[in-house]
Design an enzyme around this catalytic site. Structure first.
Site, PDB file in Angstrom:
ATOM      1  N   PHE A 280       0.858  -1.191   0.000  1.00 43.66           N
ATOM      2  CA  PHE A 280       0.000   0.000   0.000  1.00 43.66           C
ATOM      3  C   PHE A 280       0.886   1.231   0.000  1.00 43.66           C
ATOM      4  O   PHE A 280       1.752   1.386   0.866  1.00 43.66           O
ATOM      5  CB  PHE A 280      -0.894   0.033   1.242  1.00 43.66           C
ATOM      6  CG  PHE A 280      -1.660   1.339   1.362  1.00 43.66           C
ATOM      7  CD1 PHE A 280      -2.830   1.540   0.634  1.00 43.66           C
ATOM      8  CD2 PHE A 280      -1.187   2.382   2.147  1.00 43.66           C
ATOM      9  CE1 PHE A 280      -3.514   2.748   0.712  1.00 43.66           C
ATOM     10  CE2 PHE A 280      -1.872   3.589   2.228  1.00 43.66           C
ATOM     11  CZ  PHE A 280      -3.040   3.766   1.505  1.00 43.66           C
ATOM     12  N   ASP A 366     -28.276 -20.204  -9.906  1.00 46.61           N
ATOM     13  CA  ASP A 366     -26.874 -20.000  -9.544  1.00 46.61           C
ATOM     14  C   ASP A 366     -25.988 -20.111 -10.783  1.00 46.61           C
ATOM     15  O   ASP A 366     -26.445 -19.971 -11.930  1.00 46.61           O
ATOM     16  CB  ASP A 366     -26.488 -20.994  -8.424  1.00 46.61           C
ATOM     17  CG  ASP A 366     -25.410 -20.457  -7.509  1.00 46.61           C
ATOM     18  OD1 ASP A 366     -24.231 -20.501  -7.911  1.00 46.61           O
ATOM     19  OD2 ASP A 366     -25.727 -19.983  -6.399  1.00 46.61           O
ATOM     20  N   ASP A 367     -24.725 -20.371 -10.559  1.00 47.50           N
ATOM     21  CA  ASP A 367     -23.681 -20.410 -11.588  1.00 47.50           C
ATOM     22  C   ASP A 367     -24.060 -21.354 -12.738  1.00 47.50           C
ATOM     23  O   ASP A 367     -24.680 -22.394 -12.510  1.00 47.50           O
ATOM     24  CB  ASP A 367     -22.408 -20.902 -10.889  1.00 47.50           C
ATOM     25  CG  ASP A 367     -21.161 -20.667 -11.703  1.00 47.50           C
ATOM     26  OD1 ASP A 367     -21.271 -20.213 -12.852  1.00 47.50           O
ATOM     27  OD2 ASP A 367     -20.077 -20.938 -11.161  1.00 47.50           O
ATOM     28  N   LYS A 476     -27.023 -12.651  -6.685  1.00 47.84           N
ATOM     29  CA  LYS A 476     -25.971 -13.182  -5.802  1.00 47.84           C
ATOM     30  C   LYS A 476     -24.645 -12.780  -6.436  1.00 47.84           C
ATOM     31  O   LYS A 476     -24.297 -13.259  -7.524  1.00 47.84           O
ATOM     32  CB  LYS A 476     -26.105 -14.705  -5.699  1.00 47.84           C
ATOM     33  CG  LYS A 476     -25.024 -15.366  -4.843  1.00 47.84           C
ATOM     34  CD  LYS A 476     -25.396 -16.843  -4.654  1.00 47.84           C
ATOM     35  CE  LYS A 476     -24.294 -17.646  -3.995  1.00 47.84           C
ATOM     36  NZ  LYS A 476     -24.622 -19.085  -3.967  1.00 47.84           N
ATOM     37  N   TRP A 477     -23.912 -11.875  -5.772  1.00 52.54           N
ATOM     38  CA  TRP A 477     -22.641 -11.343  -6.300  1.00 52.54           C
ATOM     39  C   TRP A 477     -21.523 -12.163  -5.673  1.00 52.54           C
ATOM     40  O   TRP A 477     -21.205 -12.005  -4.516  1.00 52.54           O
ATOM     41  CB  TRP A 477     -22.518  -9.859  -5.948  1.00 52.54           C
ATOM     42  CG  TRP A 477     -21.228  -9.205  -6.365  1.00 52.54           C
ATOM     43  CD1 TRP A 477     -19.967  -9.624  -6.071  1.00 52.54           C
ATOM     44  CD2 TRP A 477     -21.073  -8.010  -7.150  1.00 52.54           C
ATOM     45  NE1 TRP A 477     -19.034  -8.770  -6.604  1.00 52.54           N
ATOM     46  CE2 TRP A 477     -19.680  -7.770  -7.274  1.00 52.54           C
ATOM     47  CE3 TRP A 477     -21.967  -7.122  -7.738  1.00 52.54           C
ATOM     48  CZ2 TRP A 477     -19.175  -6.668  -7.968  1.00 52.54           C
ATOM     49  CZ3 TRP A 477     -21.451  -6.021  -8.417  1.00 52.54           C
ATOM     50  CH2 TRP A 477     -20.085  -5.808  -8.549  1.00 52.54           C
ATOM     51  N   MET A 479     -17.517 -14.063  -5.641  1.00 51.32           N
ATOM     52  CA  MET A 479     -16.097 -13.753  -5.898  1.00 51.32           C
ATOM     53  C   MET A 479     -15.310 -14.956  -5.418  1.00 51.32           C
ATOM     54  O   MET A 479     -15.269 -15.221  -4.232  1.00 51.32           O
ATOM     55  CB  MET A 479     -15.724 -12.506  -5.094  1.00 51.32           C
ATOM     56  CG  MET A 479     -14.368 -11.955  -5.393  1.00 51.32           C
ATOM     57  SD  MET A 479     -13.312 -11.929  -3.957  1.00 51.32           S
ATOM     58  CE  MET A 479     -11.992 -10.906  -4.563  1.00 51.32           C
ATOM     59  N   ASP A 534     -18.050  -8.658   5.683  1.00 53.97           N
ATOM     60  CA  ASP A 534     -17.554  -7.512   6.448  1.00 53.97           C
ATOM     61  C   ASP A 534     -18.546  -6.365   6.327  1.00 53.97           C
ATOM     62  O   ASP A 534     -19.451  -6.376   5.489  1.00 53.97           O
ATOM     63  CB  ASP A 534     -16.162  -7.102   5.943  1.00 53.97           C
ATOM     64  CG  ASP A 534     -16.160  -6.811   4.452  1.00 53.97           C
ATOM     65  OD1 ASP A 534     -16.769  -5.799   4.034  1.00 53.97           O
ATOM     66  OD2 ASP A 534     -15.552  -7.586   3.687  1.00 53.97           O
ATOM     67  N   ASP A 548     -19.790 -21.629   2.358  1.00 47.12           N
ATOM     68  CA  ASP A 548     -20.134 -22.704   1.420  1.00 47.12           C
ATOM     69  C   ASP A 548     -20.408 -24.012   2.150  1.00 47.12           C
ATOM     70  O   ASP A 548     -20.843 -24.987   1.545  1.00 47.12           O
ATOM     71  CB  ASP A 548     -18.991 -22.922   0.423  1.00 47.12           C
ATOM     72  CG  ASP A 548     -19.117 -21.996  -0.771  1.00 47.12           C
ATOM     73  OD1 ASP A 548     -20.147 -21.314  -0.898  1.00 47.12           O
ATOM     74  OD2 ASP A 548     -18.173 -21.954  -1.585  1.00 47.12           O
ATOM     75  N   GLU A 614     -41.037 -35.278   4.378  1.00 45.70           N
ATOM     76  CA  GLU A 614     -40.034 -34.191   4.393  1.00 45.70           C
ATOM     77  C   GLU A 614     -40.639 -32.899   3.833  1.00 45.70           C
ATOM     78  O   GLU A 614     -40.414 -31.808   4.358  1.00 45.70           O
ATOM     79  CB  GLU A 614     -38.807 -34.596   3.573  1.00 45.70           C
ATOM     80  CG  GLU A 614     -37.924 -35.617   4.273  1.00 45.70           C
ATOM     81  CD  GLU A 614     -36.863 -36.219   3.352  1.00 45.70           C
ATOM     82  OE1 GLU A 614     -35.870 -36.739   3.879  1.00 45.70           O
ATOM     83  OE2 GLU A 614     -37.044 -36.202   2.111  1.00 45.70           O
TER      84      GLU A 614
HETATM   85  C1  DGJ Z   1     -19.320 -20.202  -4.611  1.00 45.50           C
HETATM   86  C2  DGJ Z   1     -20.586 -19.947  -3.848  1.00 45.50           C
HETATM   87  O1  DGJ Z   1     -20.322 -19.751  -2.501  1.00 45.50           O
HETATM   88  C3  DGJ Z   1     -21.554 -21.075  -4.098  1.00 45.50           C
HETATM   89  O2  DGJ Z   1     -22.699 -20.910  -3.327  1.00 45.50           O
HETATM   90  C4  DGJ Z   1     -21.885 -21.108  -5.551  1.00 45.50           C
HETATM   91  O3  DGJ Z   1     -22.548 -19.916  -5.906  1.00 45.50           O
HETATM   92  C5  DGJ Z   1     -20.615 -21.265  -6.365  1.00 45.50           C
HETATM   93  N1  DGJ Z   1     -19.634 -20.285  -6.021  1.00 45.50           N
HETATM   94  C6  DGJ Z   1     -20.907 -21.154  -7.822  1.00 45.50           C
HETATM   95  O4  DGJ Z   1     -19.775 -21.193  -8.584  1.00 45.50           O
END
Ligand code: DGJ
Length: 730
Positions: A280, A366-367, A476-477, A479, A534, A548, A614
């Protein structure tokens, strides 16, 4: 309330239960005189003792006196290279090559309401909710001013801090270190508590006595990280949930950070928190300013529980910008663990249909829906619908979901790119990379240079095209890797030390644009689960996928650690299948439901594969969550046991603000034959009231439930669980 004693140059920041005091002394050094339980009408500078201490130099203004040293006095924002050898708050590189900073008090400003910060997340509050104090310091030789910002939220015992450094000279200076918070104590007999872990096991509490020297946690991963959270605590050795003094310090920042405590030579200690100094270095041309991210402190003299509840309320009311406001957020189903990359439009619709029938209200795709994304080696960066998988695109899929009376949400990972993508093939120079080196891959992907506006603009246009093509209620963003090879083609060599921070500012910029242009879309943050959990992200994404790891028993630990600072409503938590996909554990559906309900609740499974029994249980869980939403999300949170200390059971409670209602949650550990007879002592009730459990049976006095406890039912089998609702009867 901020009280100014102009004659004594004393600043006293009172909250409901705490006092924080600062004083400009005779040499214009800004001293920190006190932080702790509330004390009225006093100048606490008398607590600061001085005396001749060898090898602790004396400032020249002290003349021949050897009784005053910057190395000994508690400072509000410590200096560098001019007599204090403890952790500095700031380090400047001056045009003459010196690395010193000597700051002296020059004045103050006071105003109602809470300050905001350019391009950075911050708690917000209007007049009547918060007050702002700005104290100005100056390094006369360097011609640099430093403004210390304080925001005081009286009811939450919350004091926020931020720092602005301004180059007032005619030459360029470089900022090599700029802490957001410096907190000096006249004692070092405390414990430090940090929240640590790894992917799939975030924010595990670790507690240890302060010892001589420096102890620290931090991240150089470009994100706040799974490994260490930018929230730390200091406390009395015997502090616990209900008693003792403790201090919390949270950094509202999503990139590299450091939180370090140094125990000084004379039994003092100093906590420093801010952007990590690794790589930095910020260049300040004449007239330019740098703003360090906000830190937020809470002190409690009634143990950790009170501190957590204050953070929860402050975060809910003055940090989150939730499009649902006070309204209930929808229960969601996410297809990730149900299908991973292998799905068709019909499969998604069938998962949604089953979910809708059980009362679930939001379907999240999702992905795997875009570009050539059939596994995690390709497609990132190409934010166009994969029409082989989803013929007709979102224009066809979303109406089918909406026809089920469900909202539609979508996954994106805007910061990343795969080499096997059209984006990378067109713009290979857009990734973070060091010329002459091949960048390291993480999950087979590279990191886009989000410090560059042109890169962000391009990604934003792609995102807009998706968001404008259908009725999308949620993003859902994600990374999914740490940053390496941090170098930007857009900056000269001497500015490369800015890239890590500019990257974070770039993420915030894009999130802010989304917030402005799509105010009704709920964004859930995610970083391979909780790798960027955070206060910075929470300002833009009012909920974050907690981990996860969806196993209920592992989640008890993760959510327990997370709860020390962050409220339940911010923790994305889903019921998933057994054996669990991450650790193979088999837990009852009830334990999974109870655990996930203390979070932003949802399911992560193909509900069509559930048995009729269930499904009925899931329908009841969803109903319970909806009925108890206010209590679960806005109730006062009490930890009744620690999953790190007690393997027999984990228990926690949500209590309504008027203390007339509570939800008690208990998940037992592994079963044993002839288990002990246990009672659970509740917290937060009104001792004078009588409570009825689940609407039936005898009345129980609040006093007895808290002092003597309630017998835990004896149930055989691993991970049995209970959820009781107690309501006071007039
Ligand atoms: C990581 C996420 O935490 C999961 O829930 C899922 O969205 C995967 N990435 C998808 O690649």
């Amino acid at each position: 309330m901020i009280i100014l004693d102009q004659e004594n140059r004393l600043f006293t920041l009172h909250t409901a239960n705490t006092t924080y005091q600062i004083k400009a002394d005779r040499y214009n050094v800004l001293l920190h005189t006190y932080y702790g339980p509330r004390l009225d009408n006093c100048d606490l500078s008398g607590l600061i003792q001085s005396g001749d201490r060898s090898f602790s130099p004396n400032p020249s203004e002290a003349g021949s006196s050897r009784n005053y040293s910057l190395d000994v006095v508690p400072q509000e924002y410590s200096t560098c290279g001019v007599g204090d050898f403890r952790l500095p708050s700031i380090e400047l590189e001056l045009p003459n090559g010196s690395h010193t900073a000597d700051l002296r008090y020059t004045g103050y400003r006071l105003r109602p309401g809470k300050y905001s910060l350019p391009e950075l997340p911050a708690f917000y509050g209007i007049q009547g909710e918060a007050e702002t104090l700005v104290i100005s310091l100056e390094d006369a030789a360097a011609q640099v001013s430093v403004e210390l910002y304080y925001g005081v939220f009286e009811v939450f015992d919350l004091i926020t801090r931020a720092v602005r450094v301004i180059n007032r000279g005619e030459e360029t200076v470089r900022l090599c270190w700029c802490a957001s918070l410096c907190l000096d104590f006249l004692r070092s007999d405390m414990d430090m508590i940090t929240f640590n872990g790894h992917h799939l096991m975030e924010r595990c509490l670790d507690r240890g006595q302060l010892r001589s020297g420096i102890q620290s946690v931090g991240s150089v991963r470009g994100a706040s990280s799974h490994q260490h959270n930018p929230f730390v605590m200091l406390c009395d050795h015997d502090a616990d949930e209900d008693s003792g003094v403790c201090y919390g310090a949270m950094l509202l920042y999503s990139g590299n950070f450091e939180a370090a405590v140094e125990c000084g030579q004379y039994e003092s200690s100093r906590l420093i928190m801010g952007i990590h100094p690794y790589h930095f270095c910020w260049t300040l041309a004449p007239g330019e300013a740098f703003t360090a991210p906000e830190a937020a402190m809470i002190c409690s003299d009634n143990g950790f529980g009170q501190m957590s509840r204050q953070y929860h309320q402050a975060i809910r009311g003055h940090l989150l910008r939730d499009p649902y406001g006070g309204r209930r957020k929808p229960v969601l189903v996410n297809n990730w663990e149900a299908t991973y990359f292998d799905f068709t439009a019909d499969k998604l619709v069938s998962i949604a249909r089953e979910a809708a029938a059980l009362g679930i209200e939001l379907f999240v795709m999702d992905d795997g829906w875009f570009g050539s994304r059939n596994d995690d080696n390709s497609g990132l960066g190409d934010w166009q619908v994969n029409r082989e998988k989803l013929p007709g695109g979102l224009e066809a899929l979303v109406p089918r979901i909406k026809a089920l009376r469900m909202k539609f949400g979508i996954w994106m990972e805007p910061e990343m790119v795969n080499e096997d993508s059209n984006l990378y093939r067109t713009h290979p120079d857009w990734v973070l990379h060091v010329p002459g080196r091949l960048p390291a891959r993480g999950r087979g992907q590279l990191v886009l240079d989000f410090s560059r506006k042109d890169v962000r603009d391009y990604i934003y246009e792609q995102m807009r095209a998706v968001l404008d093509s259908a009725d999308i209620a949620y993003i859902k963003w994600d990374m999914n890797r740490s940053l390496t090879d941090v170098w930007s083609a857009a900056l000269p060599a001497q500015r490369q030390g800015e890239v890590y921070h500019r990257y974070v500012l770039g993420v915030y910029d894009l999130l802010e644009r989304l917030h402005r242009d799509y105010p009704d879309i709920l964004i859930e943050g995610c970083c391979g689960g909780g790798g960027r959990f955070d206060g910075g992200m929470l300002y833009y994404t009012p909920q974050i996928w907690c981990s996860d790891d969806t196993d209920a028993i592992d989640r008890l630990r993760i959510q327990y650690g997370t709860s020390f600072c962050y409220p339940v409503c911010t923790m994305g938590a889903h019921v998933s299948v057994v054996p669990n996909e991450q650790n193979g554990r088999v837990t009852p559906l009830k334990a999974r439901g109870i655990t996930a309900m203390s979070g932003a609740f949802g399911y992560e499974m193909d509900l069509g594969k559930c048995t009729a029994a269930e499904k009925e249980e899931i329908r009841c869980q969803v109903e319970t969550y909806k009925a108890r939403y206010e209590l679960l999300h806005c109730g006062d949170y009490y930890r009744l046991s620690s999953p790190f200390q007690d393997s027999a059971y984990t228990a926690w409670e949500q209590v309504s603000p008027d203390r007339r209602e509570t939800l008690v949650n208990v998940v037992l550990g592994c079963t044993h034959a002839a288990p002990p007879f246990r009672t659970l002592r509740l917290k937060g009730l009104n001792p004078a009231l009588q409570y009825r459990i689940d609407g039936t049976g005898p009345l129980h006095s609040g006093e007895i439930l808290m002092q003597a406890g309630y017998p835990l039912p004896q149930i055989l089998g691993d991970y049995a669980s209970f959820q009781f609702h107690l309501e006071a009867i007039e």
